[in-house]
Design a protein around this motif. Structure first.
Motif, PDB file in Angstrom:
ATOM      1  N   GLU A  31      -0.969   3.054   5.290  1.00  0.00           N
ATOM      2  CA  GLU A  31      -0.061   1.754   5.326  1.00  0.00           C
ATOM      3  C   GLU A  31      -1.002   0.709   5.886  1.00  0.00           C
ATOM      4  O   GLU A  31      -0.968  -0.305   5.687  1.00  0.00           O
ATOM      5  CB  GLU A  31       1.113   1.953   5.905  1.00  0.00           C
ATOM      6  CG  GLU A  31       2.500   2.513   4.953  1.00  0.00           C
ATOM      7  CD  GLU A  31       2.677   1.577   4.001  1.00  0.00           C
ATOM      8  OE1 GLU A  31       3.273   0.447   3.986  1.00  0.00           O
ATOM      9  OE2 GLU A  31       2.402   1.828   2.667  1.00  0.00           O
ATOM     10  N   ASP A  32      -1.688   1.106   7.089  1.00  0.00           N
ATOM     11  CA  ASP A  32      -2.407   0.291   7.854  1.00  0.00           C
ATOM     12  C   ASP A  32      -3.530  -0.427   6.922  1.00  0.00           C
ATOM     13  O   ASP A  32      -3.826  -1.545   6.837  1.00  0.00           O
ATOM     14  CB  ASP A  32      -3.163   0.795   9.078  1.00  0.00           C
ATOM     15  CG  ASP A  32      -1.901   1.411  10.019  1.00  0.00           C
ATOM     16  OD1 ASP A  32      -1.060   0.688  10.244  1.00  0.00           O
ATOM     17  OD2 ASP A  32      -2.302   2.245  10.904  1.00  0.00           O
ATOM     18  N   TYR A  33      -4.145   0.386   6.394  1.00  0.00           N
ATOM     19  CA  TYR A  33      -5.214   0.191   5.346  1.00  0.00           C
ATOM     20  C   TYR A  33      -4.538  -0.786   4.408  1.00  0.00           C
ATOM     21  O   TYR A  33      -5.297  -1.812   3.813  1.00  0.00           O
ATOM     22  CB  TYR A  33      -5.992   1.217   4.584  1.00  0.00           C
ATOM     23  CG  TYR A  33      -6.940   1.951   5.496  1.00  0.00           C
ATOM     24  CD1 TYR A  33      -8.309   1.213   5.482  1.00  0.00           C
ATOM     25  CD2 TYR A  33      -6.761   2.958   6.511  1.00  0.00           C
ATOM     26  CE1 TYR A  33      -9.301   1.884   6.425  1.00  0.00           C
ATOM     27  CE2 TYR A  33      -7.776   3.368   7.324  1.00  0.00           C
ATOM     28  CZ  TYR A  33      -8.892   2.934   7.255  1.00  0.00           C
ATOM     29  OH  TYR A  33      -9.983   3.345   7.976  1.00  0.00           O
ATOM     30  N   LYS A  34      -3.402  -0.510   3.643  1.00  0.00           N
ATOM     31  CA  LYS A  34      -2.994  -1.657   2.731  1.00  0.00           C
ATOM     32  C   LYS A  34      -2.763  -2.758   3.125  1.00  0.00           C
ATOM     33  O   LYS A  34      -3.237  -4.056   2.552  1.00  0.00           O
ATOM     34  CB  LYS A  34      -1.669  -0.992   2.088  1.00  0.00           C
ATOM     35  CG  LYS A  34      -0.992  -1.788   1.005  1.00  0.00           C
ATOM     36  CD  LYS A  34       0.226  -1.203   0.401  1.00  0.00           C
ATOM     37  CE  LYS A  34       1.424  -1.249   1.260  1.00  0.00           C
ATOM     38  NZ  LYS A  34       2.716  -0.512   0.727  1.00  0.00           N
ATOM     39  N   LYS A  57     -11.104   4.998   2.214  1.00  0.00           N
ATOM     40  CA  LYS A  57      -9.719   4.383   2.513  1.00  0.00           C
ATOM     41  C   LYS A  57      -9.311   3.197   1.672  1.00  0.00           C
ATOM     42  O   LYS A  57      -8.376   2.815   1.177  1.00  0.00           O
ATOM     43  CB  LYS A  57      -9.231   4.647   4.042  1.00  0.00           C
ATOM     44  CG  LYS A  57      -8.948   5.626   4.507  1.00  0.00           C
ATOM     45  CD  LYS A  57      -7.694   6.251   3.797  1.00  0.00           C
ATOM     46  CE  LYS A  57      -7.495   7.769   4.415  1.00  0.00           C
ATOM     47  NZ  LYS A  57      -6.163   8.378   3.957  1.00  0.00           N
ATOM     48  N   ILE A  58     -10.488   2.124   1.621  1.00  0.00           N
ATOM     49  CA  ILE A  58     -10.281   0.973   1.229  1.00  0.00           C
ATOM     50  C   ILE A  58     -10.252   0.979  -0.374  1.00  0.00           C
ATOM     51  O   ILE A  58      -9.429   0.443  -1.126  1.00  0.00           O
ATOM     52  CB  ILE A  58     -11.602   0.225   1.747  1.00  0.00           C
ATOM     53  CG1 ILE A  58     -11.452  -0.567   3.012  1.00  0.00           C
ATOM     54  CG2 ILE A  58     -11.506  -1.268   0.697  1.00  0.00           C
ATOM     55  CD1 ILE A  58     -12.188  -1.233   3.698  1.00  0.00           C
ATOM     56  N   LEU A  59     -11.334   2.080  -0.923  1.00  0.00           N
ATOM     57  CA  LEU A  59     -11.324   2.329  -2.271  1.00  0.00           C
ATOM     58  C   LEU A  59     -10.111   2.887  -2.784  1.00  0.00           C
ATOM     59  O   LEU A  59      -9.674   2.686  -4.019  1.00  0.00           O
ATOM     60  CB  LEU A  59     -12.687   3.217  -2.636  1.00  0.00           C
ATOM     61  CG  LEU A  59     -13.932   2.257  -2.101  1.00  0.00           C
ATOM     62  CD1 LEU A  59     -14.964   3.443  -2.335  1.00  0.00           C
ATOM     63  CD2 LEU A  59     -14.063   1.299  -3.430  1.00  0.00           C
ATOM     64  N   MET A  60      -9.530   3.901  -1.748  1.00  0.00           N
ATOM     65  CA  MET A  60      -8.338   4.298  -2.219  1.00  0.00           C
ATOM     66  C   MET A  60      -6.979   3.353  -2.411  1.00  0.00           C
ATOM     67  O   MET A  60      -6.175   3.526  -3.179  1.00  0.00           O
ATOM     68  CB  MET A  60      -7.879   5.549  -1.310  1.00  0.00           C
ATOM     69  CG  MET A  60      -8.682   6.782  -1.702  1.00  0.00           C
ATOM     70  SD  MET A  60      -8.079   8.322  -0.908  1.00  0.00           S
ATOM     71  CE  MET A  60      -8.684   7.854   0.764  1.00  0.00           C
ATOM     72  N   THR A  95      -0.561  -3.255 -14.984  1.00  0.00           N
ATOM     73  CA  THR A  95      -0.552  -2.251 -14.180  1.00  0.00           C
ATOM     74  C   THR A  95      -2.046  -2.195 -13.940  1.00  0.00           C
ATOM     75  O   THR A  95      -2.791  -1.516 -13.216  1.00  0.00           O
ATOM     76  CB  THR A  95      -0.460  -0.808 -14.736  1.00  0.00           C
ATOM     77  OG1 THR A  95      -1.101  -0.554 -15.780  1.00  0.00           O
ATOM     78  CG2 THR A  95       1.033  -0.439 -15.074  1.00  0.00           C
ATOM     79  N   ALA A  96      -2.569  -3.510 -13.394  1.00  0.00           N
ATOM     80  CA  ALA A  96      -3.849  -3.708 -13.143  1.00  0.00           C
ATOM     81  C   ALA A  96      -3.917  -3.536 -11.746  1.00  0.00           C
ATOM     82  O   ALA A  96      -3.095  -3.709 -10.939  1.00  0.00           O
ATOM     83  CB  ALA A  96      -4.164  -5.338 -13.458  1.00  0.00           C
ATOM     84  N   TRP A  97      -5.197  -3.092 -11.302  1.00  0.00           N
ATOM     85  CA  TRP A  97      -5.660  -2.962  -9.752  1.00  0.00           C
ATOM     86  C   TRP A  97      -5.675  -4.321  -9.331  1.00  0.00           C
ATOM     87  O   TRP A  97      -6.136  -5.300  -9.965  1.00  0.00           O
ATOM     88  CB  TRP A  97      -7.154  -2.386  -9.667  1.00  0.00           C
ATOM     89  CG  TRP A  97      -7.091  -0.776 -10.218  1.00  0.00           C
ATOM     90  CD1 TRP A  97      -6.059  -0.089  -9.754  1.00  0.00           C
ATOM     91  CD2 TRP A  97      -7.894  -0.121 -10.894  1.00  0.00           C
ATOM     92  NE1 TRP A  97      -6.435   1.600 -10.364  1.00  0.00           N
ATOM     93  CE2 TRP A  97      -7.394   1.191 -11.267  1.00  0.00           C
ATOM     94  CE3 TRP A  97      -8.874  -0.412 -11.914  1.00  0.00           C
ATOM     95  CZ2 TRP A  97      -8.094   2.190 -11.716  1.00  0.00           C
ATOM     96  CZ3 TRP A  97      -9.461   0.416 -12.675  1.00  0.00           C
ATOM     97  CH2 TRP A  97      -9.232   2.008 -12.633  1.00  0.00           C
ATOM     98  N   VAL A  98      -5.384  -4.381  -7.815  1.00  0.00           N
ATOM     99  CA  VAL A  98      -5.549  -5.509  -7.258  1.00  0.00           C
ATOM    100  C   VAL A  98      -6.710  -5.395  -6.246  1.00  0.00           C
ATOM    101  O   VAL A  98      -6.672  -4.783  -5.329  1.00  0.00           O
ATOM    102  CB  VAL A  98      -4.015  -5.906  -6.197  1.00  0.00           C
ATOM    103  CG1 VAL A  98      -4.002  -7.434  -5.909  1.00  0.00           C
ATOM    104  CG2 VAL A  98      -2.986  -5.718  -7.663  1.00  0.00           C
ATOM    105  N   VAL A  99      -7.361  -6.586  -6.264  1.00  0.00           N
ATOM    106  CA  VAL A  99      -8.567  -6.828  -5.458  1.00  0.00           C
ATOM    107  C   VAL A  99      -8.528  -8.186  -4.468  1.00  0.00           C
ATOM    108  O   VAL A  99      -7.779  -8.946  -5.003  1.00  0.00           O
ATOM    109  CB  VAL A  99      -9.805  -6.660  -6.231  1.00  0.00           C
ATOM    110  CG1 VAL A  99     -10.223  -5.224  -6.694  1.00  0.00           C
ATOM    111  CG2 VAL A  99     -10.128  -7.653  -7.253  1.00  0.00           C
ATOM    112  N   VAL A 100      -9.303  -8.025  -3.327  1.00  0.00           N
ATOM    113  CA  VAL A 100      -9.277  -9.162  -2.742  1.00  0.00           C
ATOM    114  C   VAL A 100     -10.483 -10.271  -2.715  1.00  0.00           C
ATOM    115  O   VAL A 100     -10.205 -11.242  -2.642  1.00  0.00           O
ATOM    116  CB  VAL A 100      -9.325  -8.532  -0.955  1.00  0.00           C
ATOM    117  CG1 VAL A 100      -9.611  -9.722  -0.060  1.00  0.00           C
ATOM    118  CG2 VAL A 100      -8.006  -8.101  -0.644  1.00  0.00           C
TER     119      VAL A 100
END
Length: 234
Positions: free
Chosen positions: A61-64, A152-155, A168-173
């Motif tokens: 959760e911290d990583y998210k 963890k970032i990749l996960m 259902t696309a992946w979300v990136v920063v």
């Protein structure tokens, strides 16, 4: 050595994607509120301090909240240019060098990785090089810690969707994370296509080169935050 690191990352991300039976898009409203609230355990400066430390205490959760909370920080720019871009270009031959690096060369790689990550903690390439140089220097505990952070970032990205459709696309920063997500796992992006209103469709060839798939990334919040700061670019 780089190949070994990439293979390990590939295995980790693959397992994460499979294990996450019900991937879920991040709740951006909750993440924005929490990461900008000094009373929250997910307050962004707290998470940043934790991430930059040499330990593995951060939860999933911290990583998210850390990863997606980046988009709600004052200095966020998804199209920012690496402050050390020229240095990274100069060191490219060292990243590709097959024989053992000299002490001076390892010092250069580590120094740039440290500076780059302090400037942008989500520079995934420099995170990978930091792992690489720690292994070269036989600092295996530090290598394990920083590989854990990169995994963890990749996960976190892998858990944001399944990438099979716009819905259902992946979300990136950062847009470049679309490429890093596959390249760090041994795949290669052969085509990128923007699809309105805010999706990227990538054509990806697998590590063996015998299979091609199409995957989607959601850029909604990324673009929304960019245009809030740069309305002239609309």
């Amino acid at each position: 050595m780089i190949k070994r690191i990439l293979l390990a990352i590939c295995i980790t991300v693959g397992c994460a994607a499979i294990a996450q039976a019900r991937p879920a898009a991040p709740d951006m409203v909750a993440i924005e509120d929490a990461t900008n609230n000094p009373e929250s355990k997910y307050y962004y400066p707290k998470l940043l301090k934790m991430f930059l430390s040499n330990d593995t205490v951060m939860t999933d959760e911290d990583y998210k909240y850390f990863y997606y909370g980046t988009m709600f920080q004052e200095d966020y720019n998804p199209y920012r240019i690496n402050s050390y871009q020229e240095d990274a270009k100069r060191l490219e031959p060292l990243y590709l060098k097959r024989e053992h690096l000299t002490r001076a060369e390892r010092r250069e790689i580590e120094g740039l990785a440290r500076k780059s990550i302090e400037d942008n903690p989500l520079d995934l390439r420099q995170l990978m090089y930091r792992v690489y140089v720690y292994e070269q220097n036989k600092k295996y505990n530090l290598a394990k810690i920083w590989k854990h952070k990169l995994d963890k970032i990749l996960m976190t990205i892998a858990k944001s969707g399944d990438g099979n459709s716009p819905e259902t696309a992946w979300v990136v920063v950062y847009p470049r994370h679309e490429f890093d997500f596959f390249n760090l796992g041994g795949g290669s992006v052969t085509k990128q296509e923007f699809q309105a209103p805010y999706y990227d469709k990538l054509t990806v060839r697998n590590q063996k080169g015998d299979k091609v798939n199409e995957h989607y990334f959601n850029l909604h919040t990324l673009l929304e935050q960019y245009y809030l700061k740069h309305p002239e670019d609309r």
